[in-house]
Design an enzyme around this catalytic site. Structure first.
Site, PDB file in Angstrom:
ATOM      1  N   LYS A   1     -15.734  16.122  10.470  1.00 36.64           N
ATOM      2  CA  LYS A   1     -16.609  16.035  11.638  1.00 36.64           C
ATOM      3  C   LYS A   1     -16.985  17.438  12.084  1.00 36.64           C
ATOM      4  O   LYS A   1     -16.221  18.099  12.763  1.00 36.64           O
ATOM      5  CB  LYS A   1     -15.919  15.248  12.752  1.00 36.64           C
ATOM      6  CG  LYS A   1     -15.772  13.785  12.340  1.00 36.64           C
ATOM      7  CD  LYS A   1     -14.668  13.061  13.053  1.00 36.64           C
ATOM      8  CE  LYS A   1     -14.315  11.791  12.307  1.00 36.64           C
ATOM      9  NZ  LYS A   1     -13.087  11.831  11.527  1.00 36.64           N
TER      10      LYS A   1
ATOM     11  N   TRP B   1     -21.374  14.226  10.465  1.00 33.79           N
ATOM     12  CA  TRP B   1     -20.344  13.917   9.466  1.00 33.79           C
ATOM     13  C   TRP B   1     -20.670  14.559   8.130  1.00 33.79           C
ATOM     14  O   TRP B   1     -21.811  14.491   7.670  1.00 33.79           O
ATOM     15  CB  TRP B   1     -20.260  12.402   9.243  1.00 33.79           C
ATOM     16  CG  TRP B   1     -19.559  11.688  10.353  1.00 33.79           C
ATOM     17  CD1 TRP B   1     -19.105  12.238  11.510  1.00 33.79           C
ATOM     18  CD2 TRP B   1     -19.228  10.299  10.387  1.00 33.79           C
ATOM     19  NE1 TRP B   1     -18.515  11.264  12.286  1.00 33.79           N
ATOM     20  CE2 TRP B   1     -18.580  10.066  11.622  1.00 33.79           C
ATOM     21  CE3 TRP B   1     -19.408   9.224   9.517  1.00 33.79           C
ATOM     22  CZ2 TRP B   1     -18.108   8.810  11.997  1.00 33.79           C
ATOM     23  CZ3 TRP B   1     -18.946   7.977   9.893  1.00 33.79           C
ATOM     24  CH2 TRP B   1     -18.304   7.771  11.119  1.00 33.79           C
TER      25      TRP B   1
ATOM     26  N   GLU C   1      -5.265  -4.536  -0.700  1.00 26.45           N
ATOM     27  CA  GLU C   1      -5.533  -5.693   0.169  1.00 26.45           C
ATOM     28  C   GLU C   1      -6.589  -6.642  -0.397  1.00 26.45           C
ATOM     29  O   GLU C   1      -6.778  -7.736   0.100  1.00 26.45           O
ATOM     30  CB  GLU C   1      -6.025  -5.199   1.540  1.00 26.45           C
ATOM     31  CG  GLU C   1      -4.982  -4.493   2.391  1.00 26.45           C
ATOM     32  CD  GLU C   1      -4.888  -3.000   2.143  1.00 26.45           C
ATOM     33  OE1 GLU C   1      -5.233  -2.558   1.031  1.00 26.45           O
ATOM     34  OE2 GLU C   1      -4.453  -2.273   3.051  1.00 26.45           O
TER      35      GLU C   1
ATOM     36  N   THR D   1       0.880  -1.169   0.000  1.00 31.06           N
ATOM     37  CA  THR D   1       0.000   0.000   0.000  1.00 31.06           C
ATOM     38  C   THR D   1       0.918   1.219   0.000  1.00 31.06           C
ATOM     39  O   THR D   1       2.100   1.105   0.346  1.00 31.06           O
ATOM     40  CB  THR D   1      -0.865   0.053   1.267  1.00 31.06           C
ATOM     41  OG1 THR D   1       0.013   0.213   2.384  1.00 31.06           O
ATOM     42  CG2 THR D   1      -1.666  -1.221   1.450  1.00 31.06           C
TER      43      THR D   1
HETATM   44  P1  ADP Z   1      -3.626   3.377  -1.085  1.00 33.80           P
HETATM   45  O1  ADP Z   1      -4.216   3.003   0.230  1.00 33.80           O
HETATM   46  O2  ADP Z   1      -2.210   3.357  -1.153  1.00 33.80           O
HETATM   47  O3  ADP Z   1      -4.287   4.558  -1.763  1.00 33.80           O
HETATM   48  P2  ADP Z   1      -5.103   1.513  -2.624  1.00 33.80           P
HETATM   49  O4  ADP Z   1      -5.047   1.801  -4.082  1.00 33.80           O
HETATM   50  O5  ADP Z   1      -5.109   0.127  -2.189  1.00 33.80           O
HETATM   51  O6  ADP Z   1      -3.883   2.180  -2.038  1.00 33.80           O
HETATM   52  O7  ADP Z   1      -6.320   2.311  -2.024  1.00 33.80           O
HETATM   53  C1  ADP Z   1      -7.521   1.730  -1.659  1.00 33.80           C
HETATM   54  C2  ADP Z   1      -8.510   2.794  -1.311  1.00 33.80           C
HETATM   55  O8  ADP Z   1      -8.807   3.598  -2.442  1.00 33.80           O
HETATM   56  C3  ADP Z   1      -9.848   2.286  -0.875  1.00 33.80           C
HETATM   57  O9  ADP Z   1      -9.822   1.886   0.467  1.00 33.80           O
HETATM   58  C4  ADP Z   1     -10.734   3.495  -1.108  1.00 33.80           C
HETATM   59  O10 ADP Z   1     -10.647   4.426  -0.051  1.00 33.80           O
HETATM   60  C5  ADP Z   1     -10.134   4.111  -2.335  1.00 33.80           C
HETATM   61  N1  ADP Z   1     -10.907   3.721  -3.518  1.00 33.80           N
HETATM   62  C6  ADP Z   1     -10.640   2.750  -4.390  1.00 33.80           C
HETATM   63  N2  ADP Z   1     -11.582   2.701  -5.357  1.00 33.80           N
HETATM   64  C7  ADP Z   1     -12.473   3.671  -5.078  1.00 33.80           C
HETATM   65  C8  ADP Z   1     -13.678   4.141  -5.683  1.00 33.80           C
HETATM   66  N3  ADP Z   1     -14.149   3.615  -6.793  1.00 33.80           N
HETATM   67  N4  ADP Z   1     -14.323   5.156  -5.085  1.00 33.80           N
HETATM   68  C9  ADP Z   1     -13.850   5.717  -3.964  1.00 33.80           C
HETATM   69  N5  ADP Z   1     -12.731   5.335  -3.359  1.00 33.80           N
HETATM   70  C10 ADP Z   1     -12.050   4.321  -3.899  1.00 33.80           C
END
Ligand code: ADP
Length: 558
Positions: free
Chosen positions: A452, A457, A335, A191
């Site tokens: 917040k 929220w 993940e 990540t």
């Molecule tokens: P990082 O945590 O490094 O950004 P990731 O690419 O694994 O790496 O990120 C996952 C996160 O990206 C998700 O938990 C979410 O918050 C966001 N995410 C992924 N796809 C979407 C989507 N279609 N809409 C909104 N958020 C998204």
């Protein structure tokens, strides 16, 4: 009762074999300054075999980690398929991480060999001295003597090879091991580590296999499709595309380092792209370019997948209405391999109706086999009623059950990683949202980005989407900033289209019908560009810091 069925392990080598023989005539087109260069899937299969032989020759005989440091191109795809298939573990390094994070991830993963692109050889030569476990560097494309010497200078580097010299002359078929445990690691990704060090996920052959068939099926990938894979192969398991395309029998267009809207538009036109995948910022820039260049022929393209962060509804509407291209929203995480949901509207909805768009704008319908639940603030599960909001927790065959540990983590990192899992082993996504009765997920925010305000929220994503629907707005990012009365209030940082003059007052009026009155931001800043993370997401951490350091010119409305 025990079944009578055979227990053939699900392995990436089967995907490789299937794609490169059954769909031998499909192709990988890699973009170059002169246009596309083509490699057939059959040749991908032969090159993968040669690479595997050559790697065996330098001692990759078990589950050693072989890294890549590359753009999206044919050789990267070859490595992506060959390394897991031979039983080793692929680690696609994120070329955009800061040097410290790259050194951390490459060392933490235990990378021993790395395949790099010649165009990235110079930056990599700055890192190699800090990567004592790496003994061999394989360079795709010519490099000058000085760079070669720099790569080979550290004592721990035994050899620097040219990719094709390294593999040419090796047998072009390989006895891919069939007795691998399907649960053994095939590949890994980290990540991007918004807090603490990046966290490693080790995918298995089985998880990749199941993710790929389910995702290809739900995405409706067709034989003969031509996929523009803009999502970097190092971002979140490349969204599964190297495996999806082999299973579906659909060609791949690889942009290499040409990620600007102009070459992407040319790729769509010249390579007759039908579908593709990338983050919202890539498609937003492309949309602007296509709007300004109606002569570009995009008629071959019917669908683009978008994920990684929330796609503004305006982006989806504009692509569909102006260019007849469907933008399909997908949600996932490193993940989760990564795809957990895809926003294909239910068949009964009429295209273009409000109901249809209400589904399309969500993050999508959960994939079969992928389980999700909503946990309220008190830890109580919330119903799937399209209203109750909670943190999304997930589990399933392509969801990680823990992070990869090499035993050298700090106590703080270990505790932070453990906290990402519930007592019964579900992954806490850190995403907040709702689920409809028919299984559509809608994110309202990342837990850490929710604003917040006075005990209520505010979704930063809702505000961003509302602002980005204004025709003069190119990008908008909303963060919570401290407020003496309400604890936190939203600050909207807006990038206007060139020449646009819309004011903060006008923007606030524009969104006032779309969000509750008490959610309307008082604080606005006009900026040149929203800072982006290594994978092109809005980097709110940087915006928060800029605000705290007094670097943003904030206009306060009354
Ligand atoms: P990082 O945590 O490094 O950004 P990731 O690419 O694994 O790496 O990120 C996952 C996160 O990206 C998700 O938990 C979410 O918050 C966001 N995410 C992924 N796809 C979407 C989507 N279609 N809409 C909104 N958020 C998204």
């Amino acid at each position: 009762m025990k079944s009578t069925m055979q227990t053939t392990p699900l392995l990436i080598s089967q995907i490789l074999r299937y794609g490169t023989t059954i769909h031998a005539d499909q192709e990988v087109v890699t973009w170059t300054p002169e246009g596309g260069r083509t490699m057939s899937f059959a040749e991908v299969g032969r090159r993968a075999a040669q690479l595997a032989h050559a790697l065996r020759g330098i001692g990759i005989t078990g589950d050693q980690r072989v890294a890549t440091f590359m753009w999206n191109n044919a050789e990267h795809l070859v490595a992506y398929l060959a390394i897991p298939s031979m039983g080793a573990v692929l680690h696609a390094l994120n070329i955009r991480l800061f040097p410290d994070q790259l050194i951390y991830t490459a060392t933490h993963a235990g990378n021993e060999v790395v395949v790099i692109d010649n165009t990235l050889a110079k930056p990599f030569s700055q890192l190699i001295g800090h990567l004592p476990l790496i003994h061999t560097v394989i360079v795709n494309g010519p490099i000058d003597e000085e760079t070669k010497a720099a790569l080979g200078a550290p004592e721990h580097v035994r050899a620097v090879h040219d990719f094709y010299e390294f593999i040419d002359g090796q047998p072009d078929s390989f006895d891919w091991p069939e007795d691998l445990d399907e649960n053994s690691a095939s590949s890994m990704c980290y990540t991007s580590g918004t807090t603490g060090n990046p966290k490693g996920v080790a995918y298995s052959h089985r998880s990749n296999y199941l993710h790929a068939i389910t995702d290809a099926q739900m995405l409706g990938l067709r034989q003969g499709d031509r996929n523009l894979v803009v999502v970097p192969l190092f971002h979140a398991n490349a969204w599964g595309f190297p495996y999806l395309v082999m299973l579906a029998g659909s060609s791949v267009i690889m942009p290499d380092r040409f990620l600007q809207p102009e070459p992407l538009a040319r790729m769509i036109q010249d390579c007759k792209v039908t579908t593709g995948a990338g983050v919202p910022t890539i498609w937003s820039e492309l949309l602007r370019y296509l709007d300004a260049h109606p002569e570009i022929d995009t008629s071959s393209c019917y669908r683009l997948m978008v994920g990684g962060s929330a796609a503004p509804p305006a982006l989806m509407h504009n692509f569909q209405e102006r260019h007849d291209i469907e933008i399909i929203h997908g949600w996932g995480m490193t993940e989760t391999s990564p795809v957990g949901s895809l926003a294909i509207a239910p068949a009964r909805t009429e295209v273009g109706s409000d109901e249809y768009w209400s589904y399309r704008e969500k993050q999508g319908r959960l994939l079969p086999g992928f389980q999700a639940r909503l946990m309220g603030p008190d830890g109580e599960p919330q119903p799937w009623d399209g209203e109750s909001v909670g943190e999304i927790e997930v589990s399933g065959p392509w969801v990680t059950g823990s992070y990869f540990l090499n035993g050298e983590e700090s106590a703080k990192d270990t505790a932070e990683m453990a906290a990402k899992f519930s007592d019964d082993g579900w992954l806490r996504t850190g995403d907040v949202g709702l689920i409809t009765a028919d299984g559509f997920l809608q994110l309202t925010d990342r837990a850490k980005d929710v604003i917040k305000s006075g005990g209520e929220w505010i979704s930063s994503v809702d505000l961003e989407n509302a602002i980005m629907a204004h025709p003069d707005v190119l990008e908008a990012s909303v963060i919570g900033v401290p407020d003496p009365k309400w604890d936190e209030r939203p600050l909207a940082s807006v990038v206007l289209n060139e020449g646009a003059t819309v004011t903060a007052d006008e923007l606030r009026d524009f969104i006032s019908g779309k969000v509750a009155k008490w959610q309307l931001p008082e604080r606005w800043a006009f900026i040149d560009e929203v800072p982006k993370t290594s994978v092109g997401k809005f980097d709110k951490k940087v915006l928060r810091k800029r605000y705290a350091d007094g670097e943003l010119d904030v206009k306060q409305l009354t």
